[in-house]
Scaffold this motif. Structure first.
Motif, mmCIF file in Angstrom:
data_model
loop_
_atom_site.group_PDB
_atom_site.id
_atom_site.type_symbol
_atom_site.label_atom_id
_atom_site.label_comp_id
_atom_site.label_asym_id
_atom_site.label_seq_id
_atom_site.Cartn_x
_atom_site.Cartn_y
_atom_site.Cartn_z
ATOM 1 N N ARG A 10 -4.832 -10.811 -7.064
ATOM 2 C CA ARG A 10 -4.231 -9.676 -6.020
ATOM 3 C C ARG A 10 -5.033 -9.488 -5.100
ATOM 4 O O ARG A 10 -6.347 -8.844 -5.306
ATOM 5 C CB ARG A 10 -4.028 -8.881 -7.603
ATOM 6 N N ARG A 11 -4.554 -9.731 -3.907
ATOM 7 C CA ARG A 11 -5.433 -9.781 -2.895
ATOM 8 C C ARG A 11 -4.006 -10.017 -1.932
ATOM 9 O O ARG A 11 -3.232 -10.443 -2.144
ATOM 10 C CB ARG A 11 -6.424 -11.195 -2.467
ATOM 11 N N MET A 12 -4.928 -9.438 -0.499
ATOM 12 C CA MET A 12 -3.981 -9.289 0.548
ATOM 13 C C MET A 12 -4.152 -11.405 0.845
ATOM 14 O O MET A 12 -5.478 -11.616 1.613
ATOM 15 C CB MET A 12 -4.442 -8.555 1.799
ATOM 16 N N ARG A 14 -1.650 -13.264 4.194
ATOM 17 C CA ARG A 14 -0.927 -13.354 5.141
ATOM 18 C C ARG A 14 -0.567 -14.266 6.220
ATOM 19 O O ARG A 14 -0.425 -14.379 7.188
ATOM 20 C CB ARG A 14 -2.007 -12.142 6.665
ATOM 21 N N TRP A 75 2.179 -12.774 10.722
ATOM 22 C CA TRP A 75 2.259 -12.646 9.121
ATOM 23 C C TRP A 75 3.666 -11.928 8.594
ATOM 24 O O TRP A 75 3.790 -13.155 8.346
ATOM 25 C CB TRP A 75 1.186 -12.439 9.113
ATOM 26 N N GLN A 128 2.335 -6.878 -7.521
ATOM 27 C CA GLN A 128 1.651 -7.688 -6.592
ATOM 28 C C GLN A 128 0.634 -8.555 -8.434
ATOM 29 O O GLN A 128 0.892 -9.251 -8.264
ATOM 30 C CB GLN A 128 0.236 -6.787 -6.489
ATOM 31 N N THR A 138 0.785 -12.217 -2.145
ATOM 32 C CA THR A 138 1.411 -10.376 -1.396
ATOM 33 C C THR A 138 0.845 -10.090 -0.711
ATOM 34 O O THR A 138 -0.707 -10.416 -0.354
ATOM 35 C CB THR A 138 1.820 -10.143 -2.724
ATOM 36 N N GLY A 139 1.216 -9.299 0.883
ATOM 37 C CA GLY A 139 0.620 -8.843 1.457
ATOM 38 C C GLY A 139 1.483 -7.265 1.815
ATOM 39 O O GLY A 139 2.446 -7.257 0.855
ATOM 40 N N PHE A 140 0.973 -5.867 1.893
ATOM 41 C CA PHE A 140 1.797 -5.276 2.130
ATOM 42 C C PHE A 140 0.932 -4.274 3.435
ATOM 43 O O PHE A 140 0.022 -4.257 3.991
ATOM 44 C CB PHE A 140 1.047 -4.149 0.912
ATOM 45 N N LEU A 168 5.800 -4.832 0.481
ATOM 46 C CA LEU A 168 4.989 -5.728 0.046
ATOM 47 C C LEU A 168 5.992 -7.411 0.620
ATOM 48 O O LEU A 168 6.787 -7.344 0.898
ATOM 49 C CB LEU A 168 5.321 -5.845 -1.038
#
Length: 200
Positions: A10-12, A14, A75, A128, A138-140, A168
């Motif tokens: 679970r991290r961003m 892109r 992204w 996520q 995932t990204g947000f 998301l």
């Protein structure tokens, strides 16, 4: 997958491969909406899963992808899946006007914290983690101002009574995807004692 491994996932992210994500996988992820907390079991969460290229393009245009001006690669426009995360505040009020939730004087509870937004963040984390468990990244992103909210809402198609928490992005991480930014790497994790207090 062990839960600690899911947490590490679970991290961003892109940067995604263009590969589509199977509908069955997406369904397993969005089923988390049934596991997400909602005050009084209000069930005010709302999701829109977007894989249609023309709609994803409109969402990217509405967000204006501001990081492109700073020289970062696309992204939002490249993510193969967008999941719009929304909340219907009125669901909470409807629930708390029911007899078993009314105050002693017959009125709806006072909301010192807008729990619909709080619960929306909890749902985001579950989504996520469910994506990480499926081997996805995932990204947000959320809107910056009222104009962007209006443009994103128009692209997504939420009804008028659903507020937009954000979007998301989801997909398979691209090989050689850039890691965390230098500004993120320069920040050390705060010690646990700075974040957690114990009262024994």
């Amino acid at each position: 997958m062990e839960f600690r491994d899911v947490l590490r996932g679970r991290r961003m992210v892109r940067s995604y491969r263009p590969d589509p994500v199977d509908d069955e996988v997406l369904l397993r992820i969005v089923r988390m909406v049934h596991r997400a907390p909602s005050g009084g079991f209000s069930q005010g969460h709302r999701l829109v899963v977007i894989t249609a290229p023309e709609v994803r393009k409109r969402i990217a245009e509405a967000s204006e992808e501001p990081y492109l001006e700073a020289g970062f690669p696309p992204w939002i426009s490249q993510a193969p899946v967008h999941i719009a995360v929304g909340v219907r505040e009125e669901s909470y009020h409807e629930r708390y006007r029911q007899p078993d939730k009314l105050e002693a004087d017959g009125t709806e509870t006072i909301w010192p914290v807008p729990y619909w937004w709080f619960d929306s963040g909890a749902l985001l984390t579950l989504l996520q983690l469910a994506a990480a468990d499926e081997g996805l990244s995932t990204g947000f992103f959320g809107p910056d101002d009222s104009d962007e909210i209006a443009a994103l809402r128009a692209a997504i198609g939420f009804p008028d009574d659903v507020g937009l928490s954000g979007v998301l992005t989801l997909g398979y991480e691209a090989a050689g995807a850039p890691g965390p930014s230098k500004s993120s790497l320069s920040r050390q994790r705060l010690p646990l004692d700075a974040l957690v207090q114990w009262t024994r």
